[in-house]
Design a protein around this motif. Structure first.
Motif, PDB file in Angstrom:
ATOM      1  N   ARG A   1       0.850  -1.184   0.000  1.00  0.00           N
ATOM      2  CA  ARG A   1       0.000   0.000   0.000  1.00  0.00           C
ATOM      3  C   ARG A   1       0.885   1.233   0.000  1.00  0.00           C
ATOM      4  O   ARG A   1       1.974   1.218   0.542  1.00  0.00           O
ATOM      5  CB  ARG A   1      -0.897   0.021   1.232  1.00  0.00           C
ATOM      6  CG  ARG A   1      -1.863  -1.123   1.287  1.00  0.00           C
ATOM      7  CD  ARG A   1      -2.739  -1.015   2.501  1.00  0.00           C
ATOM      8  NE  ARG A   1      -3.619  -2.173   2.570  1.00  0.00           N
ATOM      9  CZ  ARG A   1      -4.574  -2.305   3.443  1.00  0.00           C
ATOM     10  NH1 ARG A   1      -4.781  -1.367   4.339  1.00  0.00           N
ATOM     11  NH2 ARG A   1      -5.334  -3.373   3.446  1.00  0.00           N
ATOM     12  N   SER A   2       0.387   2.267  -0.600  1.00  0.00           N
ATOM     13  CA  SER A   2       1.124   3.519  -0.580  1.00  0.00           C
ATOM     14  C   SER A   2       0.133   4.671  -0.497  1.00  0.00           C
ATOM     15  O   SER A   2      -0.975   4.596  -1.020  1.00  0.00           O
ATOM     16  CB  SER A   2       2.013   3.665  -1.817  1.00  0.00           C
ATOM     17  OG  SER A   2       1.224   3.703  -2.976  1.00  0.00           O
ATOM     18  N   THR A   3       0.551   5.702   0.171  1.00  0.00           N
ATOM     19  CA  THR A   3      -0.240   6.927   0.253  1.00  0.00           C
ATOM     20  C   THR A   3       0.640   8.087  -0.176  1.00  0.00           C
ATOM     21  O   THR A   3       1.835   8.114   0.100  1.00  0.00           O
ATOM     22  CB  THR A   3      -0.763   7.180   1.682  1.00  0.00           C
ATOM     23  OG1 THR A   3       0.337   7.246   2.569  1.00  0.00           O
ATOM     24  CG2 THR A   3      -1.710   6.089   2.123  1.00  0.00           C
TER      25      THR A   3
ATOM     26  N   GLN B   1       0.699  12.317  -0.156  1.00  0.00           N
ATOM     27  CA  GLN B   1       0.110  13.552   0.351  1.00  0.00           C
ATOM     28  C   GLN B   1       0.782  14.721  -0.353  1.00  0.00           C
ATOM     29  O   GLN B   1       2.006  14.855  -0.330  1.00  0.00           O
ATOM     30  CB  GLN B   1       0.310  13.649   1.857  1.00  0.00           C
ATOM     31  CG  GLN B   1      -0.300  14.881   2.463  1.00  0.00           C
ATOM     32  CD  GLN B   1      -0.100  14.925   3.972  1.00  0.00           C
ATOM     33  OE1 GLN B   1       0.481  14.019   4.554  1.00  0.00           O
ATOM     34  NE2 GLN B   1      -0.559  15.993   4.588  1.00  0.00           N
TER      35      GLN B   1
ATOM     36  N   ARG C   1       5.383  10.585   0.132  1.00  0.00           N
ATOM     37  CA  ARG C   1       4.851   9.264  -0.203  1.00  0.00           C
ATOM     38  C   ARG C   1       5.306   8.265   0.844  1.00  0.00           C
ATOM     39  O   ARG C   1       6.483   8.186   1.182  1.00  0.00           O
ATOM     40  CB  ARG C   1       5.355   8.831  -1.578  1.00  0.00           C
ATOM     41  CG  ARG C   1       4.822   7.488  -1.989  1.00  0.00           C
ATOM     42  CD  ARG C   1       5.274   7.133  -3.377  1.00  0.00           C
ATOM     43  NE  ARG C   1       4.785   5.809  -3.689  1.00  0.00           N
ATOM     44  CZ  ARG C   1       4.583   5.349  -4.876  1.00  0.00           C
ATOM     45  NH1 ARG C   1       4.860   6.114  -5.914  1.00  0.00           N
ATOM     46  NH2 ARG C   1       4.147   4.145  -5.079  1.00  0.00           N
TER      47      ARG C   1
END
Length: 90
Positions: A65-67, A69, A85
């Motif tokens: 998973r990666s987010t 901003q 990231r």
């Protein structure tokens, strides 16, 4: 666990299933005090369990998973854009 562990477990499970099936169905020898056919059934069942476990590890262990901003700020010189990231695996 990762995918490498899952493939190793899968190989072990397949080997256990094959050895258990050979001991259960292909061996015709009889012994006293040790039932080779019962040992084959045990190896067969354990091998099937290991295969199921390895399929779960392969299905769930490789997900990541990666987010990201993004922050845009107004500065006297113009806009300043910052991206952060975060990556992790489950």
């Amino acid at each position: 666990m990762n995918r490498g562990a899952g493939t190793g477990l899968l190989a072990l499970g397949i080997v256990l299933v094959v050895v258990g099936a050979i001991m259960r169905y292909a061996v015709t020898a009889t012994t006293h005090g040790f039932d080779i056919h019962q040992a084959g059934v045990i190896l067969l069942l354990v091998g099937i369990g290991v295969v199921v476990l390895s399929v779960l590890v392969l299905a769930l262990g490789g997900r990541s998973r990666s987010t990201t901003q993004t922050d845009i700020r107004e500065t006297p010189a113009g806009q300043q854009r910052t991206e952060q990231r975060d990556d992790w695996t489950t």
